[in-house]
Design a protein around this motif. Structure first.
Motif, mmCIF file in Angstrom:
data_model
loop_
_atom_site.group_PDB
_atom_site.id
_atom_site.type_symbol
_atom_site.label_atom_id
_atom_site.label_comp_id
_atom_site.label_asym_id
_atom_site.label_seq_id
_atom_site.Cartn_x
_atom_site.Cartn_y
_atom_site.Cartn_z
ATOM 1 N N HIS A 92 0.813 -1.214 0.000
ATOM 2 C CA HIS A 92 0.000 0.000 0.000
ATOM 3 C C HIS A 92 0.850 1.268 0.000
ATOM 4 N N ARG A 93 2.163 1.125 0.202
ATOM 5 C CA ARG A 93 3.041 2.295 0.271
ATOM 6 C C ARG A 93 3.903 2.482 -0.985
ATOM 7 N N TRP A 94 3.668 1.657 -2.012
ATOM 8 C CA TRP A 94 4.483 1.726 -3.225
ATOM 9 C C TRP A 94 4.551 3.135 -3.803
ATOM 10 N N TRP A 95 3.434 3.832 -3.842
ATOM 11 C CA TRP A 95 3.392 5.128 -4.527
ATOM 12 C C TRP A 95 3.547 6.303 -3.575
ATOM 13 N N ASP A 96 3.945 6.054 -2.344
ATOM 14 C CA ASP A 96 4.292 7.113 -1.403
ATOM 15 C C ASP A 96 5.788 7.391 -1.562
ATOM 16 N N GLU A 114 9.111 3.614 2.398
ATOM 17 C CA GLU A 114 10.232 2.686 2.234
ATOM 18 C C GLU A 114 10.666 2.566 0.774
ATOM 19 N N PHE A 115 9.791 2.955 -0.139
ATOM 20 C CA PHE A 115 10.099 2.851 -1.564
ATOM 21 C C PHE A 115 10.668 4.147 -2.134
ATOM 22 N N ALA A 116 11.006 5.094 -1.276
ATOM 23 C CA ALA A 116 11.576 6.369 -1.730
ATOM 24 C C ALA A 116 12.786 6.177 -2.649
ATOM 25 N N GLY A 141 4.777 -2.396 -7.512
ATOM 26 C CA GLY A 141 3.643 -1.473 -7.627
ATOM 27 C C GLY A 141 3.602 -0.682 -8.906
ATOM 28 N N GLY A 142 4.557 -0.933 -9.825
ATOM 29 C CA GLY A 142 4.477 -0.363 -11.162
ATOM 30 C C GLY A 142 5.211 0.946 -11.382
ATOM 31 N N ILE A 189 0.389 -6.036 -7.456
ATOM 32 C CA ILE A 189 -0.293 -5.905 -8.743
ATOM 33 C C ILE A 189 -1.561 -5.073 -8.606
ATOM 34 N N ARG A 190 -2.329 -5.293 -7.532
ATOM 35 C CA ARG A 190 -3.558 -4.509 -7.328
ATOM 36 C C ARG A 190 -3.232 -3.033 -7.143
ATOM 37 N N VAL A 191 -2.161 -2.751 -6.407
ATOM 38 C CA VAL A 191 -1.748 -1.361 -6.226
ATOM 39 C C VAL A 191 -1.350 -0.740 -7.565
#
Length: 236
Positions: A20-24, A28-30, A62-63, A86-88
């Motif tokens: 749920h944090r992929w696009w934040d 952690e994905f920074a 997350g794409g 994938i859903r994200v």
């Protein structure tokens, strides 16, 4: 069937928990958000422009890369074995109105059996060091790409410097990544990746290192492949 998948359940769970944090961009994905323009430009330049090309993004999460390649004009399929990721990715594409991008929960090997030689470009970034049999992923990427097409990898070198910077530094000192993100013994030496590429009839034509300055928070490409490195190969 699950036992036959080239995936580590613990790794899938780790990334699914954070999906749920992929696009934040502050999460952690920074680091992925920060390096994405750099790797996108590198891929686009070597591939002769992504516009109009058919691209498969293996281990898309997350794409982040899939979305940016689609915005460059490519027709992109992103695949991953994390259903939550994938859903994200699908939700973000819907919300952002990203054209020409699709996502599927399928393994690289299964897609290669289904669509051999179907893609102009195949990308597999920050994934090889997270699977039990990375050489199988390299072979699948080679199967998916057309003769003369491009395959791009990025991963982590295995040496004391990489351990200090990528694990101790990034995970424990600078907190750039969650602790436990990487396992040192899964890191891959360029010579190992080169051997897998040769076995898969991929010709390695470009290798670049990725550097990071923690004070300026700037990433750049260089000739130093001691830690993070990228490889571009063409299908023979």
């Amino acid at each position: 069937m699950t036992e036959q998948l080239n995936a580590d359940p613990a790794e899938l769970a780790k990334f699914s928990d954070l999906a749920h944090r992929w696009w934040d961009a502050d999460s952690e994905f920074a680091p992925l958000h920060q390096i994405n323009p750099l790797r996108l430009q590198w891929i686009d330049a070597l591939a002769g422009g992504l516009a109009g090309k058919r691209v498969a993004d293996i281990g898309c999460g997350g794409g982040i890369l899939s979305d940016s390649m689609a915005r460059k004009g490519a027709d992109v399929l992103g695949i991953d074995l994390s259903a939550k990721g994938i859903r994200v990715a699908m939700l973000h594409a819907l919300e952002a109105g990203t054209p020409n991008v699709q996502y599927r929960e399928v393994s690289a090997e299964a897609l290669a059996q289904e669509q051999p030689g179907a893609y102009d470009v195949v990308t597999c970034m920050e994934m090889l060091e997270h699977v039990p049999r990375p050489e199988s992923i390299v072979q699948a990427c080679a199967t998916l790409v057309k003769p003369g097409g491009w395959v791009f990898f990025s991963t982590l070198n295995r040496n004391p410097k990489a351990f200090l910077l990528a694990i101790v530094g990034a995970e424990y000192v600078l907190n750039l990544l969650p602790r436990g993100t990487h396992e040192y013994m899964k890191f891959i030496k360029p010579s190992e990746l080169a051997a897998w590429c040769r076995a898969a009839r991929l010709d390695m034509v470009n290798t670049r290192g990725m550097q990071y300055n923690p004070f300026t928070r700037r990433y750049w490409l260089s000739g130093d492949t001691d830690v993070n490195y990228l490889v571009a190969a063409r299908k023979l």
